[in-house]
Structure formats: C-alpha cells, structure tokens
Design an enzyme around this catalytic site. Structure first.
Site, PDB file in Angstrom:
ATOM      1  N   GLY A 195     -61.779  12.935  -5.795  1.00 37.03           N
ATOM      2  CA  GLY A 195     -61.730  13.085  -4.353  1.00 37.03           C
ATOM      3  C   GLY A 195     -61.471  14.517  -3.932  1.00 37.03           C
ATOM      4  CB  CYS A 196     -59.491  15.873  -1.090  1.00 36.72           C
ATOM      5  SG  CYS A 196     -60.298  15.016   0.281  1.00 36.72           S
ATOM      6  CB  ALA A 197     -57.279  16.513  -6.056  1.00 33.68           C
TER       7      ALA A 197
END
Length: 350
Positions: A139-141
C-alpha cells in the site's frame, strides 16, 4: 558497502481529473446512492487536492464494471506507467535496460501474473537473466519499503544495478453501486502515478543508508483492501490522523536509533502525504512546526494520494530544491501503510 541513487523519475497517466469536476461528477453519480454524501461533500474543497490523474477517462467512472474491466485497465495503464517511469529513471542514471541485474516492482492496486516487469520486458529490453522481485500488499508504505528492499539487494550484490519501479492505479477502486464513507474519501483523495529509482554500489551524489520499519499489533483493520465481486475496495479507518498523533513520534525515534541518526539533527523529514489531516498530524507529532511539510502539501495538491509512489514525488522535489545538500544531515523519508505499518529510509546528499 554503501548504496547510492543514480537515477530517479516520476510520471502520471494522461487523464487529468480536476477536483472541481470530480466533485460535480461524484455528486451526480454517488449523491443518490450514499445518503451521507452531502455531509462529506465539503471535504472535496478542504482536502488539499486540486488535481489528480487517472489511467481511465472521466466517462469510465460512470460505467465502471467489475473485476475483469478494472483489472484490464490496471494491466494496460500500469504497464504503460511502468515503461515510462523506468525509461526516465534509466535515462537519468545514464544506464540502459540491458545493464539492469535486479528488478524490484511495487504495486498493490491490481493483479498482474506475470508481473509488471515481465509485461514490460519486451518494450524495455531487460535481460533474460534479471532477478525479478515483485512486492504486493504494501500500500502507501510501498515506496519506502521498496527502497529498503532494493537497497538491501544492492548491498548484497556489489556489482549489481538495481531498478525499483513503483506503480499504483488507485482511481480504479472507485465504487458507485454500494459506496461507503471510505469510498467517498478515496474518491476525494486518490490519483494514479508511478516512480522509479536506479540504485547501485557505485558512488554518486545521494547515498541511501539502511532503513527501518515498524508494524503495530492489532491494527489490521486500519488500512487495506476488501475484495468483492467488483474488485478491490479501500479500507480507511477514521482514526489514522489520531493514530499518527499518538504513535508516530515514538516510532520515528525508535527507527532513528536503529539507523544511528537523531531526529533532532535531521536535515528534513520527507513524508508520504496521505491526506491533509495526516500531514498536519505528522507535523504535530514530529514537532516540525506548522507548514514545514510544504512540498508534501504541494504534491498532494497537484497529484492527490497515489499510494506508494507519492513519497518518491516528494523526494524528487526535495532533492531538486537542495534541502540538506552538503550539510551532512540526513533526509529521513517515511510512509505509513497497511499492517498498520511505517517504513523509514535515511538519505545523505553530497
């Protein structure tokens, strides 16, 4: 052995989504289907987002279908973004595709098997013997986690040239049949984009040191995907800004200690701007001062939340502006993502 960045690039797909037009279209499509739409509608104007880009044109969102349609658009759009980002990063490094030894691909917004680097191989000219390392579910990481994985691979293979490519098509998660609050927030925030980074052990102006990560227990419902007949549906918990306020400073201090840096002597924090409230929470939690994360706000305004590649857009602009250049002070890049997790990477700029 130290690892260095030799090339870096970012790109977006061709279809522009101005926020005012997204707001008007969302009112037409979602307003009759979601009884709380009018209550959330002002967030279109307070989100900090003014423009996004998508692999799909506006008309698609009125006709959006199920898995087959969405993943077909992911395959086409994400492969095109992969080729563009990779080509630009290689040109920036002065490398050719045939020189790449290790390919790391980060993407969590569609399913590609064979994975994107294989889809792009014929157009790029990668060698047949490249080591392929696809990473899904970050995801965003994913931008920072992908950098950390790429760095470890480069350090373990001193003669290798490593190409990291990060591609996300978040807008394809748009829901109109049974929208939830999280779907409205995603419609307000999400954009598509890609980034690429070329790394090796040969010395250059930007050194990447070993990163760190943190995953909190009992936090699985905070962020991620739900899977149903229509494909991937976003999971956003309203507690994310409060979680950042409560947890990010201690997590950052622990990561800094692990990486042998000090938060007090950082040249700059480089953050993934998940949303306006998250940026504010990061400034408060890390005691940065209001307005410090100016480039993060600029990227959010101009591109929205593109998930994993977004932080690389911020890093590119920070490096171009020359923050901490020649100071000996590290830049500390960080991103939050599903797990719930945080990833950190320190950079030194000569």
């Amino acid at each position: 052995m130290s690892v260095y960045i030799h090339g870096l690039s970012t790109c977006v797909p061709p279809h522009a989504l101005p926020q005012d037009e997204v707001r008007d279209r969302a009112h037409e499509i979602l307003g009759p289907r979601f009884k709380g739409f009018d209550r959330l509608a002002p967030v279109f104007d307070t989100s900090g987002v003014r423009m996004r880009y998508s692999v799909a044109p506006f008309d698609w969102f009125e006709q959006a279908g199920g898995w087959t349609d969405r993943n077909s658009r992911y395959m086409d759009g994400a492969t095109d973004l992969y080729v563009e980002a990779a080509t630009k990063a290689l040109a920036d490094a002065g490398w050719t595709a045939g020189e790449i030894d290790i390919l790391v691909t980060v993407s969590s917004t569609g399913i590609a098997t064979p994975t994107l680097e294989a889809q792009a191989k014929g157009r790029m000219g990668f060698r047949d013997d490249c080591l392929r390392v696809p990473l899904f579910g970050l995801g965003c990481a994913g931008g920072i986690s992908g950098l950390n994985v790429s760095r470890e691979l480069a350090q373990a293979n001193p003669s290798a040239k490593v190409l990291l490519v990060i591609v996300e098509t978040c807008t394809l998660s748009f829901r109109k049949a049974r929208p939830k609050k999280a779907d409205i927030i995603a419609t307000i925030l999400f954009g598509d984009g890609a980034a690429a980074v070329a790394l090796s052990g040969s010395e250059s102006g930007v050194r990447v040191d070993r990163g760190a990560s943190r995953t909190w227990d009992d936090t699985l419902p905070i962020m991620g995907w739900e899977v149903d007949e229509d494909g991937l549906a976003v999971v956003f918990d309203r507690s994310i800004p409060d979680f950042v306020n409560a947890e990010m400073r201690a997590a950052t201090d622990a990561a800094c200690a692990q990486m042998n840096v000090s938060r007090e002597t950082l040249g700059r924090v480089v953050s993934h701007p998940g949303g306006a409230k998250v940026v504010e929470a990061l400034e408060a939690s890390l005691e940065l001062g209001e307005g410090t994360l100016d480039i993060e706000r600029d990227v959010l305004r101009d591109y929205g939340n593109m998930s994993a590649p977004t932080v690389i857009f911020v890093l590119e602009k920070v490096l171009a502006r020359g923050d901490a250049k020649g100071s000996g002070k590290p830049l500390l890049a960080s991103a939050l993502g599903p797990g719930f997790s945080a990833a950190f990477t320190p950079f030194y700029v000569d």
